[in-house]
Design a protein around this motif. Structure first.
Motif, short mmCIF file in Angstrom:
data_model
loop_
_atom_site.label_atom_id
_atom_site.label_comp_id
_atom_site.label_asym_id
_atom_site.label_seq_id
_atom_site.Cartn_x
_atom_site.Cartn_y
_atom_site.Cartn_z
N ALA A 32 -10.85 -40.49 37.69
CA ALA A 32 -10.39 -38.95 36.99
C ALA A 32 -8.92 -39.00 38.50
O ALA A 32 -8.26 -38.82 38.64
CB ALA A 32 -10.98 -38.32 36.33
N CYS A 33 -9.73 -38.37 40.03
CA CYS A 33 -9.39 -37.95 41.04
C CYS A 33 -8.59 -38.86 41.87
O CYS A 33 -8.29 -39.11 42.81
CB CYS A 33 -9.44 -36.69 41.29
N GLY A 34 -9.85 -40.56 42.20
CA GLY A 34 -9.23 -41.12 42.97
C GLY A 34 -10.43 -41.20 44.02
O GLY A 34 -10.31 -41.72 45.59
N ALA A 35 -11.41 -39.59 44.09
CA ALA A 35 -11.98 -39.25 45.42
C ALA A 35 -13.07 -40.17 45.87
O ALA A 35 -13.54 -40.71 44.88
CB ALA A 35 -12.03 -38.04 45.30
N LYS A 36 -13.61 -41.05 46.76
CA LYS A 36 -14.06 -41.98 47.11
C LYS A 36 -15.77 -41.49 46.80
O LYS A 36 -16.58 -39.03 46.97
CB LYS A 36 -14.52 -41.97 48.50
N ILE A 37 -17.05 -41.73 45.82
CA ILE A 37 -17.93 -41.07 46.16
C ILE A 37 -19.28 -41.55 46.80
O ILE A 37 -18.99 -42.84 46.46
CB ILE A 37 -18.42 -41.26 44.07
N THR A 38 -19.90 -41.43 47.48
CA THR A 38 -20.49 -42.02 48.31
C THR A 38 -22.28 -41.21 47.66
O THR A 38 -22.35 -40.72 47.08
CB THR A 38 -20.87 -41.13 49.69
N GLU A 39 -23.38 -42.55 47.38
CA GLU A 39 -24.32 -42.10 47.28
C GLU A 39 -25.01 -40.81 48.63
O GLU A 39 -25.09 -41.16 49.48
CB GLU A 39 -25.24 -43.44 47.47
#
Length: 144
Positions: A20-27
């Protein structure tokens, strides 16, 4: 599914960028605290193990094995939940388990887990030999 930390939308687990927004998702690694075993739990596993061995020897081997396996499962899950336990240090864990203050909550479950191969062998012997003799004796008693 995990949530994007920026916009809050749900993203599939195998995707590392929010669609949706392109933000990086980290575990984010959540540290799970292992709970201490209650002494009564160790006693229950010991009682189930002894009851299982008694049933194998004197009543019916399959029933005894099932009772023992319930105690074994409880003991193993309790041992794995202990904060001092890891697969690599079972010897050190066992030494600590048999200290006077730990015997009820750690020692008894450790004993139940360690003697498992002996109980399996005894259960198979009981199933093949003892139950056959008991059945033959019961048939003989019915006929006579």
């Amino acid at each position: 599914m995990k949530k994007c930390p920026k916009c809050g939308k749900e993203v599939m687990d195998n995707i590392n960028v929010c669609t949706a927004c392109g933000a990086k998702i980290t575990e984010s690694k959540v540290k799970v605290e292992k709970k201490e075993a209650a002494p009564a739990y160790g006693v229950i596993t010991g009682v189930l193990a002894i009851a299982g061995i008694y049933l194998i020897a004197n009543v019916w081997s399959l029933l005894g094995a099932l009772v023992y396996f319930v105690g074994f499962g409880m003991a193993l899950s309790e041992i794995k939940r202990d904060k001092d336990f890891s697969d690599k240090n079972f010897g050190d864990f066992a030494k600590k388990s048999f200290k006077k203050q730990n015997i009820l909550k750690k020692g008894i479950p450790a004993i139940v887990v360690v003697i498992m191969p002996l109980v399996v062998a005894y259960g198979i012997y009981g199933w093949i030999i003892l139950d056959s003799v008991r059945t033959a004796q019961h048939i003989t008693d019915l006929i006579m």
